[in-house]
Enzyme design. Structure first.
Site, PDB file in Angstrom:
ATOM      1  N   GLU A  40       0.872  -1.180   0.000  1.00  0.00           N
ATOM      2  CA  GLU A  40       0.000   0.000   0.000  1.00  0.00           C
ATOM      3  C   GLU A  40       0.905   1.224   0.000  1.00  0.00           C
ATOM      4  O   GLU A  40       1.486   1.575   1.028  1.00  0.00           O
ATOM      5  CB  GLU A  40      -0.926  -0.022   1.222  1.00  0.00           C
ATOM      6  CG  GLU A  40      -1.874  -1.210   1.254  1.00  0.00           C
ATOM      7  CD  GLU A  40      -2.845  -1.234   0.078  1.00  0.00           C
ATOM      8  OE1 GLU A  40      -3.085  -0.181  -0.520  1.00  0.00           O
ATOM      9  OE2 GLU A  40      -3.366  -2.316  -0.234  1.00  0.00           O
ATOM     10  N   CYS A  60      -2.197   9.191   2.725  1.00  0.00           N
ATOM     11  CA  CYS A  60      -1.741   8.668   1.431  1.00  0.00           C
ATOM     12  C   CYS A  60      -2.736   8.947   0.309  1.00  0.00           C
ATOM     13  O   CYS A  60      -2.346   9.015  -0.858  1.00  0.00           O
ATOM     14  CB  CYS A  60      -1.464   7.171   1.527  1.00  0.00           C
ATOM     15  SG  CYS A  60      -2.886   6.172   1.996  1.00  0.00           S
TER      16      CYS A  60
END
Length: 453
Positions: free
Chosen positions: A207, A241
């Site tokens: 990720e 993010c």
């Protein structure tokens, strides 16, 4: 580190982790552990990042409760073997997909949501029947220490343990032979993790991140767009993010949007956001210095003030930015929003296509045909039409990147799937045996041709 990996491998082979009762029990233990320590968790998040109780509960604790509850409710059904169709060439047999845990899992967590992003993949690993070694981020030491204390009090270390440390400890863990590695963090480190995993051909879930655009077209509802962009960008001081990394706005609505954006920032954080106790700080001096250097780019529209002693950077908007500016070279990961201008949607699509595939993309427009055009022509991990961040909170939507922004996905059933091997098995009858399948059968080839054609 080798002893930890060996210890967990031995525990996994006792078969204890595979029953639905064990999985549900451990998930409930995890939930009880969080409930018991709620205030300590919020205090530690405040200590490391100055997170408010609202942000800590909403974005870290509450998210985990929802994920655990969903897993407990659904895991029994997900574990069942899935019967699939069997072709005529396999007459007499039945075909199933059996859901098998990978075994021992290593989870390496980031610092930006240091509690939630540490335990969210753990939930999937437990639900799928794996053991867990968790490595929290050393950049949020208070949270890291608390995680270790909590897990030691609640779990058998042969099943779930926490290893603290920095680069050295992470490197040592990556040398061990785990059955799956789950990493959340930067692209450069993700590449190192992938390289280490390749040594043992270990499955990885990565990720990562990237420059996620938010695009505002001329027909967008600007009041809503401004508020939702400000919320998505400046939550956690932009250290998210999937935060909008840069704003692409149509020339015809740019002045009005920027004005409304400034109003939204003031509405959420006040006229003096650096005096706002609920505003998150930058994680450390290194990141503060990196972000402060971007303030020289373009023209300051809003914000721009900093407090080096407290590691605070105001919610900031920069206009007259070009792709040649330093702020457009890497993921920002902070409360600075660069603004680019466009005249046609095709211009935006062409430019974004030249960049690496982003983790997220957000598009504001009332035109469903243009929304579809964005979906058809721009690859990205996930995103929203007329909103930001919200897709991450739906357990029915897999969350993950594509290409350099990530590999694999999780959340909800996708988390269970991420830590599960799908073992394909044919259960064949012994009541009869077709001779044509074997060499030497005169009719074999003609029958096979008919069956497979």
């Amino acid at each position: 580190m080798s002893e930890i990996a060996r210890y967990q491998k031995q525990f996994y082979y006792t078969e204890k982790t595979k029953s639905v009762a064990f999985r549900k029990q451990q998930l409930q233990t995890l939930k009880n552990m969080i409930e018991k320590n709620e205030q300590r968790i919020m205090d530690s998040l405040n200590q490391d990042l100055n997170k408010s109780e609202f942000d800590s509960y909403t974005h870290e604790i509450g998210f985990l409760y929802a994920e655990i509850n969903f897993m407990i409710k659904e895991v029994k059904e997900w574990m069942k073997p899935t019967k699939v169709k069997t072709p005529a060439s396999h007459f007499g047999s039945k075909s199933y997909i059996h859901k098998e845990p990978y075994g021992t899992s290593l989870i390496i967590a980031p610092w930006n949501y240091p509690f939630q992003l540490a335990l969210a993949p753990v939930i999937g690993a437990i639900a799928a029947g794996n053991t867990v070694v968790l490595k929290p981020s050393e950049l949020t030491p208070t949270v890291s220490s608390l995680l270790k204390q909590m897990v030691e009090e609640a779990f058998d270390p042969a099943f779930f343990t926490v290893v603290e440390g920095a680069v050295k400890e992470t490197q040592e863990l990556l040398e061990q032979r785990f059955d799956i590695i789950f990493f959340t963090g930067s692209v450069p480190v993700g590449k190192i993790v992938m390289e280490k995993a390749a040594k043992h051909v270990t499955p990885v879930v990565l990720e990562l991140g990237g420059k996620s655009p938010v695009i505002v077209d001329e027909d967008a509802k600007l009041d809503v767009a401004a508020k939702r962009i400000a919320w998505g960008k400046y939550t956690n001081a932009g250290q998210t993010c999937i935060a909008p990394d840069y704003l692409y706005v149509h020339r015809n609505v740019k002045p009005e949007l920027l004005s409304k954006l400034k109003d939204s920032i003031e509405e959420m954080y006040g006229k003096e956001p650096m005096q706002n106790d609920a505003y998150t700080h930058i994680v450390n001096q290194k990141h503060f210095s990196r972000l402060s250097a971007y303030l020289d780019n373009g023209e300051l529209v809003h914000g721009g003030q900093t407090n080096p002693e407290e590691l605070i950077i105001e919610p900031t908007v920069l206009d007259h930015i070009s792709w040649d500016d330093s702020i457009m070279k890497d993921e920002i990961f902070g409360p600075i929003l660069p603004v680019l201008t466009f005249d046609s949607l095709d211009e935006v699509i062409t430019q974004v296509q030249t960049q690496e595939k982003p983790l997220a993309l957000y598009y504001f427009s009332e035109d469903e045909q243009k929304q579809q055009k964005i979906l058809d022509q721009l690859p990205f991990g996930g995103g929203c039409m007329n909103d930001t961040l919200f897709h991450v909170a739906n357990p029915h939507l897999p969350f993950g990147g594509v290409g350099p922004s990530g590999l694999g996905s999780y959340h909800g059933k996708a988390s269970f799937d991420a830590f599960t091997h799908q073992k394909s098995v044919v259960h064949q009858t012994t009541k009869f045996d077709f001779s044509f399948r074997y060499p030497g059968s005169k009719l074999g080839l003609s029958i096979v041709k008919k069956l497979l054609r």
